[in-house]
Design a protein around this motif. Structure first.
Motif: not given
Length: 283
Positions: A246-267
């Motif tokens: 669970w942690d492996l998938l959740a952390k990978e998701s969190m990091l990827y989504r955080s990167a997307i948010r920084k790039q696009r400015g929105a979720f």
């Protein structure tokens, strides 16, 4: 004489093609469960009998039957799942029946028959789809519980209880059962699949093991989170510490989504990475 022989030849070919008409049965087992006391192995011949009666006793060509539920380990349960699988029924973890219907129709042009066994709510939601398929030349047969309201506006239908109670053994069922080809998975004609995790199981044991694993549980939660706009860039929302998978998938998701948010400015929900798909091998 030659003209007559040629005419008979083409008539026989046409009859053979008609008898080889394919059929698909999609059965929402959570909406139409097997009644207590009925042998699950009898479901296949009862469905075959109903289909052949709808063609005035003529058998179909290849027939695919897929039982779908979003909680197969509870409804119908592992023992019944095993019996259904041994009888030639495919098992799929999914939340709706429409995907299999669309994919099968794309690979199998009319004339062909599609039977959908489900509750009246899901069938009514698919009314326009049934109408479109019927206009293209598909025969649509619907089956639902007798307790549900009569669906007068939908194609030909029968009650689930009536189909299962048919004890007419005089009709020989010669329709050949086959497993449907999974377009979305691409691993071949495997009878056990999970649409949530995009996973095809090589064996029944692997399938039941997958349904109980933490990876499957995570992707179920991930789908729920998507529908309910849960912020998966916030660690507090990810239930971290539940398990290594669970942690492996959740952390990978969190990091990827955080990167997307920084790039696009929105979720923006990202596509699943290869690592996410590979993670379904955790069984």
């Amino acid at each position: 004489m030659l003209v007559e022989e040629e005419t008979n030849k083409y008539e026989n070919m046409a009859t053979q093609q008609e008898d080889e008409e394919k059929a698909l049965v999609i059965w929402s087992i959570i909406n139409c469960p097997i009644p207590d006391g009925l042998d699950p192995c009898l479901v296949v011949p009862r469905i075959q009998t109903a289909l052949e009666k709808s063609r005035r006793g003529r058998p179909y060509g290849p027939l695919s039957i897929t039982a779908i539920s979003n909680n197969l380990t509870e409804i119908p349960g592992e023992d019944v799942m095993r019996k259904l699988s041994s009888a030639g029924i495919s098992l799929k973890h999914a939340h709706r029946v429409s995907t299999d219907m669309y994919q099968w129709a794309r690979r199998n042009p009319p004339p062909a028959t599609i039977m959908v066994i489900s509750g009246h709510v899901e069938l009514e939601c698919l009314a326009s789809t049934f109408s479109g398929l019927k206009n293209k030349g598909y025969r649509i047969l619907l089956t639902y519980p007798q307790r549900d309201p009569v669906l007068a506006s939908l194609p030909k239908h029968c009650f689930w209880e009536t189909l299962l109670s048919d004890t007419d053994n005089n009709l020989e069922t010669t329709t050949r059962l086959v497993f449907p080809y999974r377009l979305d998975h691409g691993t071949g004609e495997l009878p056990w699949s999970c649409s949530v995790c995009h996973y095809d199981a090589p064996t029944f044991e692997d399938f039941t093991k997958h349904l109980k694993c933490e990876t499957h549980a995570y992707f179920e939660w991930d789908m729920y989170a998507s529908k309910n706009n849960v912020d998966r860039t916030n660690p507090a929302n990810l239930q971290l510490g539940r398990s290594p998978e669970w942690d492996l998938l959740a952390k990978e998701s969190m990091l990827y989504r955080s990167a997307i948010r920084k790039q696009r400015g929105a979720f923006a929900p990202p596509k699943r990475s290869k690592m996410w798909v590979d993670a379904t091998t955790f069984k």
